[in-house]
Write an enzyme that holds these catalytic residues in place. Structure first.
Site, short mmCIF file in Angstrom:
data_model
loop_
_atom_site.label_atom_id
_atom_site.label_comp_id
_atom_site.label_asym_id
_atom_site.label_seq_id
_atom_site.Cartn_x
_atom_site.Cartn_y
_atom_site.Cartn_z
N ASP A 211 0.87 -1.16 0.00
CA ASP A 211 0.00 0.00 0.00
C ASP A 211 0.92 1.23 0.00
O ASP A 211 1.59 1.52 1.00
CB ASP A 211 -0.89 -0.05 1.25
CG ASP A 211 -1.70 1.23 1.45
OD1 ASP A 211 -1.42 2.23 0.77
OD2 ASP A 211 -2.61 1.21 2.30
N GLN A 214 0.86 6.32 1.35
CA GLN A 214 1.60 7.32 2.14
C GLN A 214 3.09 7.36 1.78
O GLN A 214 3.83 8.16 2.35
CB GLN A 214 1.45 7.05 3.64
CG GLN A 214 0.04 7.18 4.17
CD GLN A 214 -0.51 8.60 4.11
OE1 GLN A 214 0.24 9.56 3.96
NE2 GLN A 214 -1.81 8.74 4.21
N LYS A 237 -3.32 12.10 -2.90
CA LYS A 237 -2.33 12.25 -1.83
C LYS A 237 -0.99 12.73 -2.40
O LYS A 237 -0.06 13.02 -1.66
CB LYS A 237 -2.12 10.92 -1.10
CG LYS A 237 -3.42 10.41 -0.48
CD LYS A 237 -3.20 9.72 0.82
CE LYS A 237 -4.44 8.97 1.22
NZ LYS A 237 -5.12 9.61 2.34
N CYS A 386 -8.54 6.05 10.62
CA CYS A 386 -8.90 4.82 9.88
C CYS A 386 -7.90 3.70 10.17
O CYS A 386 -7.53 2.94 9.27
CB CYS A 386 -8.99 5.05 8.38
SG CYS A 386 -10.22 6.24 7.93
N1 PMP Z 1 -3.80 3.37 2.86
C1 PMP Z 1 -3.24 4.33 3.60
C2 PMP Z 1 -1.95 4.04 4.32
C3 PMP Z 1 -3.84 5.58 3.68
O1 PMP Z 1 -3.29 6.54 4.42
C4 PMP Z 1 -5.06 5.81 2.98
C5 PMP Z 1 -5.78 7.14 3.05
N2 PMP Z 1 -5.75 7.77 4.27
C6 PMP Z 1 -5.58 4.77 2.22
C7 PMP Z 1 -4.92 3.57 2.18
C8 PMP Z 1 -6.84 4.94 1.44
O2 PMP Z 1 -6.65 5.86 0.40
P1 PMP Z 1 -7.88 6.40 -0.45
O3 PMP Z 1 -8.88 6.92 0.54
O4 PMP Z 1 -7.28 7.47 -1.28
O5 PMP Z 1 -8.40 5.27 -1.26
#
Ligand code: PMP
Length: 428
Positions: A211, A214, A237, A386
């Site tokens: 993932d 970040q 992001k 989250c």
């Molecule tokens: N993975 C990580 C580590 C995140 O920080 C985020 C968003 N905060 C996501 C996944 C999800 O990204 P998105 O909401 O752009 O799909």
């Protein structure tokens, strides 16, 4: 990047000069989403004003031009993450959809061949398949797996946020379907040792999803050097538009996966009896893609490439160290993953950190801290970010979080730290 360059770059981001509550905005919520430079907004308006037409469908001029821009954007993404081929770049709505795509497709086939000419993990019939994750994961790298019937198994975390690698080595069994870990934590800023995590998974014939939500905005990413099998990130992001993202997958592995959604574009031929599917990457891109989004994502990637990913990383590391040093001087400060609550550092070396800083001050509730800083014009994030399982591991409900971008300055850190001091004083 010296402050002079940062000040020049800030001019590319009109929103940064706006005021909130009569104070110039200090935007420190970049881990949630970044602000957009003019070139990204202009790429969006330019396409709508001058090019707009559906892609891959028309013989007419505009459609061909829009298709060209869309496919050029795929090439820009390929180069940006160092993939071999544009067939490996699937456009999605963001990291969340990229992971849902993989989870849904993997559910259908159960296992992947991690090694060329390999046969995958010969899993036990009817046993629940398992995904190994880190304790730091965002919900979007937990829930999609659960929704698709997988059991999610976290690698135990040591106090500085790093995975316990000895425990990890012992987690593989005949039900392991995949390892899925974040490269950088959106809460602690921890940089996971992804190369080592991937090497160990491959030794066990298991594929790895990284993932990159970040990591991509803050450091140079090279999927081939990392040798990850899948990689996901979000446009918004990394100074790009909302609603567009990427799933990278090794071509050989994407070929093994069935389609994700059905509709236009992902097919070769359709009859009422039988449908055959398109080549990669279109097999995974049902319906009209967000071609304006992909074009403006490419503008964002060109922008950060021109600034220099190494330059951005270095600048954000300096901001991080500058902020941590000053914050540590505030009484009652705890920086999660960095200090132990008694002012002692958990990480002897924070020189590699450039991610978000999650913190609390004494008994001040993170929501109060965030609300009062907001009144001073300073935007931070509060809550569980989250990442509820990580909150459980830390034994807390939430944190205050500051996260930096390429346009943040040392003056802004000073205002942020002064703001925390002022709030702390108010609470006595
Ligand atoms: N993975 C990580 C580590 C995140 O920080 C985020 C968003 N905060 C996501 C996944 C999800 O990204 P998105 O909401 O752009 O799909």
């Amino acid at each position: 990047m010296n402050d002079e360059i940062t000040v020049r770059l800030r001019e590319d981001f009109p929103i940064l000069s706006r005021e909130v509550y009569g104070k110039t905005l200090v935007y420190l919520d970049n881990a949630a989403t970044t602000q957009k430079p003019r070139c990204v907004v202009e790429a969006i308006s330019d396409e709508y004003y001058n090019v707009n037409a559906n892609v891959h469908r028309g013989v007419h001029f505009l459609s061909q031009q829009a298709t060209e821009l869309h496919e050029q954007s795929r090439e820009t993404v390929r180069q940006f993450i160092g993939a071999d081929s544009t067939s490996e770049i699937v456009f999605t709505r963001g990291t969340t959809e990229s992971i849902n795509l993989l989870a849904s497709c993997l559910r259908q086939i159960g296992t992947l061949n991690a090694k060329e000419n390999g046969c995958g993990n010969p899993q036990k019939k009817n046993a629940q398949r398992e995904i190994i994750v880190s304790t730091l994961e965002h919900h979007s790298n937990i829930v999609p797996w659960q929704l698709n019937g997988f059991k999610v198994r976290p690698i135990p975390m040591i106090d500085n946020g790093m995975p316990d690698m000895d425990a990890y080595r012992l987690m593989f069994n005949e039900n392991t379907a995949l390892v899925a870990v974040t490269q950088v934590s959106n809460v602690l800023g921890t940089i996971n040792p992804v190369k080592e995590i991937i090497r160990i998974a491959h030794d066990n014939n298991i594929c790895v999803l990284i993932d990159g939500a970040q990591s991509t905005p803050h450091m140079k990413v090279d999927v081939k050097d990392m040798d990850c099998d899948f990689f996901a990130f979000s446009g918004h992001k990394i100074y790009g538009p909302t609603g567009v993202g990427v799933l990278y997958g090794k071509e050989r592995l994407l070929e093994q996966l069935p389609p994700y959604q059905g509709g236009g574009e992902m097919i070769r031929n359709v009859s009422f009896e039988l449908t055959t599917f398109n080549d990669l990457p279109y097999k995974f891109e049902a319906g009209t893609p967000d071609y304006v989004g992909t074009h403006s994502l490419a503008a964002a990637l060109d922008y950060v490439t021109a600034v220099g990913m190494d330059c951005i990383h270095h600048h954000e590391q300096e901001l991080y160290r500058y902020a941590v040093k000053q914050m540590m001087e505030i009484e009652g400060m705890v920086i999660y993953g960095v200090t132990d609550g008694q002012g002692q550092m958990l990480n002897a070396d924070i020189s590699e950190c450039a991610g978000p800083i999650s913190f609390k001050v004494g008994n001040i509730h993170h929501l109060d801290l965030g609300t009062l800083l907001d009144r001073l014009g300073i935007a931070i994030r509060t809550g569980h970010h989250c990442a509820e399982p990580l909150m459980h591991r830390l034994g807390i409900e939430g944190t205050a979080r500051a996260s930096f971008g390429l346009y943040n300055t040392f003056d802004e850190i000073d205002r942020f730290v002064a703001g925390i001091r002022r709030v702390a004083q108010m609470f006595g």
